[in-house]
Design a protein around this motif. Structure first.
Motif, PDB file in Angstrom:
ATOM      1  N   GLY A 129       0.779  -1.223   0.000  1.00 46.77           N
ATOM      2  CA  GLY A 129       0.000   0.000   0.000  1.00 46.77           C
ATOM      3  C   GLY A 129       0.813   1.276   0.000  1.00 46.77           C
ATOM      4  N   ALA A 188       0.767   3.970  -3.329  1.00 49.00           N
ATOM      5  CA  ALA A 188      -0.330   4.868  -3.700  1.00 49.00           C
ATOM      6  C   ALA A 188      -0.043   6.333  -3.362  1.00 49.00           C
ATOM      7  CB  ALA A 188      -1.633   4.404  -3.041  1.00 49.00           C
ATOM      8  N   SER A 246      -1.279  -1.768  -7.510  1.00 45.52           N
ATOM      9  CA  SER A 246      -1.429  -2.431  -6.222  1.00 45.52           C
ATOM     10  C   SER A 246      -2.362  -3.623  -6.391  1.00 45.52           C
ATOM     11  CB  SER A 246      -1.953  -1.459  -5.163  1.00 45.52           C
ATOM     12  OG  SER A 246      -3.204  -0.925  -5.543  1.00 45.52           O
ATOM     13  N   ALA A 299      -3.443  -4.435  -0.892  1.00 44.93           N
ATOM     14  CA  ALA A 299      -3.249  -2.997  -0.687  1.00 44.93           C
ATOM     15  C   ALA A 299      -4.561  -2.238  -0.647  1.00 44.93           C
ATOM     16  CB  ALA A 299      -2.357  -2.432  -1.791  1.00 44.93           C
ATOM     17  N   CYS A 300      -5.612  -2.796  -1.231  1.00 48.21           N
ATOM     18  CA  CYS A 300      -6.893  -2.086  -1.225  1.00 48.21           C
ATOM     19  C   CYS A 300      -7.475  -1.978   0.180  1.00 48.21           C
ATOM     20  CB  CYS A 300      -7.889  -2.753  -2.174  1.00 48.21           C
ATOM     21  SG  CYS A 300      -8.785  -4.158  -1.482  1.00 48.21           S
ATOM     22  N   THR A 319      -3.739   3.622   1.115  1.00 46.94           N
ATOM     23  CA  THR A 319      -4.429   3.639  -0.182  1.00 46.94           C
ATOM     24  C   THR A 319      -5.682   4.497  -0.101  1.00 46.94           C
ATOM     25  OG1 THR A 319      -3.564   1.439  -0.705  1.00 46.94           O
ATOM     26  CG2 THR A 319      -5.476   2.196  -1.965  1.00 46.94           C
ATOM     27  N   PHE A 327      -5.287   4.575 -10.167  1.00 54.45           N
ATOM     28  CA  PHE A 327      -5.095   3.466  -9.234  1.00 54.45           C
ATOM     29  C   PHE A 327      -5.429   2.167  -9.963  1.00 54.45           C
ATOM     30  CE2 PHE A 327      -6.017   7.283  -6.855  1.00 54.45           C
ATOM     31  CZ  PHE A 327      -5.071   7.260  -5.846  1.00 54.45           C
TER      32      PHE A 327
END
Length: 323
Positions: A117, A120, A143, A147-148, A153, A169
């Motif tokens: 992450g 971002a 990502s 990472a979400c 993020t 993204f």
């Protein structure tokens, strides 16, 4: 949009280069000559190339711990990459970055990243810089489904919307965050894009195992962002063929899962079938690309094995920039 013959060959070459680079690393790591953790990108080639084929020197990308594919798709020198992974002095980062922090700022590849992450916010910064210089560039954060879930993020997406930064993204949903399935770990399960949408940006979704689907969606998305409409996001449904890291026993996989993915969701096979069925390229064209790429990878490994390591006296060089 129909790609030219040269464009198709270039895209296939880059996908094949990623696949062969990773397959060879998978073998070479077993020799013990390569230090540190390595996370392979094999299976996700269409995602990286479908995104990066639209980019130029004014555009920046920030990668992840699984960054080799992004490097190659953005145009990093393959021999320099291999030397870097082997820890050699004439690697892309002088042997100091290894696999997880490999970068080539000169072509807009701002680096792989060992922290999930962390890319971002960097991509938003690059996007704001691109906005200020007025050359039409964008900042792209690659990502995954892991990472979400990171606060970095979320904050980056919000900042991008607030500043109308030309930031994109790219969520490569390969269904596993390290060893945990997306259905368990992500509240929105297989709709990561909706998270970005909630911040007020437009989103796209595409099959990340299909180069053409990814390429077409990315073209629309880039037109939107370059048109001054602020940030956007895309979720690419894709697959990784290897474990989270080299040495991962992958006990979280179902029986026969990897064999099924290689048979049914191989972006290289899908590309070959589409272009040959349509008469855009013939098998001989693609076979030549594969032979040339195999020779390149052989040469990259051979040169990396005998290249000199960094001088211990240089351990503190290039650590900080002097202004």
């Amino acid at each position: 949009m129909q790609l030219s013959r040269d464009e198709l060959i270039r895209a296939y070459r880059r996908m094949v280069t990623i696949r062969m680079f990773e397959e060879r690393l998978h073998d070479e790591i077993q020799t013990g000559e390569i230090a540190g953790f390595t996370h392979l990108y094999g299976g996700q080639e269409a995602a990286a190339v479908g995104v990066c084929e639209h980019l130029d020197s004014n555009d920046y990308i920030v990668s992840t711990h699984r960054g080799h594919g992004h490097c190659i798709a953005k145009g990093c020198d393959v021999k320099g990459m291999m030397k870097e992974i082997y820890g050699r002095a004439d690697g892309l980062c002088k042997g100091k970055a290894g696999s997880m922090h490999i970068a080539d700022v000169s072509i807009g590849m701002l680096g792989a990243n060992g922290i999930v992450g962390a890319g971002a916010p960097q991509a938003v910064g690059a996007a704001i810089a691109a906005k200020l210089d007025g050359k039409g560039g964008v900042g792209i954060a690659f990502s995954g489904d892991g990472a979400c879930n990171q606060g970095t993020t979320f904050e980056a997406m919000n900042l991008a919307v607030v500043t109308k930064a030309p930031c994109i993204f790219v969520f490569e949903n390969n269904h596993y965050s390290e060893h945990t399935g997306v259905d368990y770990a992500v509240g929105t399960a297989r709709d990561i894009a909706s998270r970005a949408e909630a911040f007020g940006m437009k989103v796209w979704r595409a099959d990340g195992c299909d180069f053409f689907a990814t390429y077409d969606a990315m073209r629309e998305l880039l037109d939107h962002v370059r048109g001054g409409n602020g940030p956007a996001a895309i979720e690419l449904d894709t697959e990784r063929y290897y474990g989270h890291f080299e040495g991962d026993p992958q006990r979280y996989r179902g029986a026969g899962e990897i064999d099924r993915l290689r048979a049914e969701r191989d972006c290289l096979k899908a590309f070959r079938k589409r272009v040959t069925d349509a008469g855009l390229l013939d098998g001989a064209d693609l076979d030549m690309v594969e032979r040339e790429t195999a020779a390149l990878i052989d040469a990259a490994v051979a040169e990396a094995r005998v290249a000199a390591p960094p001088d211990p006296a240089d351990v503190t060089a290039d650590v900080y920039i002097s202004y």
